[in-house]
Design an enzyme around this catalytic site. Sequence first.
Site, PDB file in Angstrom:
ATOM      1  N   LYS A 193      50.741 -11.757  90.167  1.00  0.00           N
ATOM      2  CA  LYS A 193      51.416 -10.971  89.047  1.00  0.00           C
ATOM      3  C   LYS A 193      51.572 -11.633  87.710  1.00  0.00           C
ATOM      4  CE  LYS A 193      52.771  -7.032  91.968  1.00  0.00           C
ATOM      5  NZ  LYS A 193      53.709  -6.228  92.795  1.00  0.00           N
ATOM      6  N   ARG A 252      52.117  -9.131 100.642  1.00  0.00           N
ATOM      7  CA  ARG A 252      50.894  -8.572 100.348  1.00  0.00           C
ATOM      8  C   ARG A 252      50.384  -9.295  99.334  1.00  0.00           C
ATOM      9  NH1 ARG A 252      49.742  -5.399  96.124  1.00  0.00           N
ATOM     10  NH2 ARG A 252      48.344  -3.413  96.643  1.00  0.00           N
TER      11      ARG A 252
END
Length: 280
Positions: A225, A261
């Site tokens: 991210k 994840r």
Amino acid sequence: MSSEIVSLRPHRPIGLSRPRIMGIVNITPDSFSDGGDFLNLDDAIIRGADLMRAGAQIIDVGGESTRPGADRVPIRQEQLRVLPVIRGLVDRGIPVSVDTMNAATALAAAELGAVLINDVSGGLADEGMARVAAETGLHFLAMHWRGPSKTMSANAEYGNVLKDVRNELKLRVAELIVNGVRPDRIILDPGIGFAKTASQNWQLLSNLPALGTIGYPILIGASRKRFLGELLPETATTKDRDPATATISALAAQAGVWGVRVHDVAGTTAALDVWEAMQP
Ligand code: PMM
């Protein structure tokens, strides 16, 4: 090894176990880090199988990008993308999770044999979702969410991000249970990068045990991210964020999370191997 060193080691909280690795297969032209990589059915299935070999316990299949600013994808198009991949993975005996905000897609995935519904809206985007979760009895991963990706960056306003995310997740849990979802099916996720600034992401990551006290398993999705990119040179690619992601996986393991994840399953497997070897 001296007994002094042993006794100085922090105690491992009871029940702390190695987190499950959820490997990501996005069948989207525009996901921020792997968009367009696995649009072809065979490539997506091979990718899922490769991630299992690299150490994943479950493959998360998504057909709608949730990067900041992304438009919603028509349900039909989402299903055309994800359902054949889910069928192919299930046929190979691979546990599958469906990353969707649409109840109809979750139901279709359940009928194909998916074992978990991963809804980044935690059931807020589609009022039929909680019923599908309840009726299928699948595990339901409810992420903290404050509205669609198109506008979410404007919603990163918190009095205290940890308290607010915690309270909003508790509200989700209450509503899911009222709608018939079994408590032992619920997994929570603070939604790293969703309506959060970089500093808010770090505050959540540094307080994972406080999220665990809600009383449900916690999954973290920090992989590749944008806030990780801020630690790297400007020229770094999204894949260059994998070592930082793996580090977060190990630190999240130490905080007792249930799952992570990630895109780079091999890197996180190595990080969790180190974490496990270091356990008292
Ligand atoms: N992040 C993305 C998509 N799905 N699901 C959960 N539960 N948690 C997340 O943090 C999450 C998610 C966006 O990342 P991607 O586009 O790389 O899949």
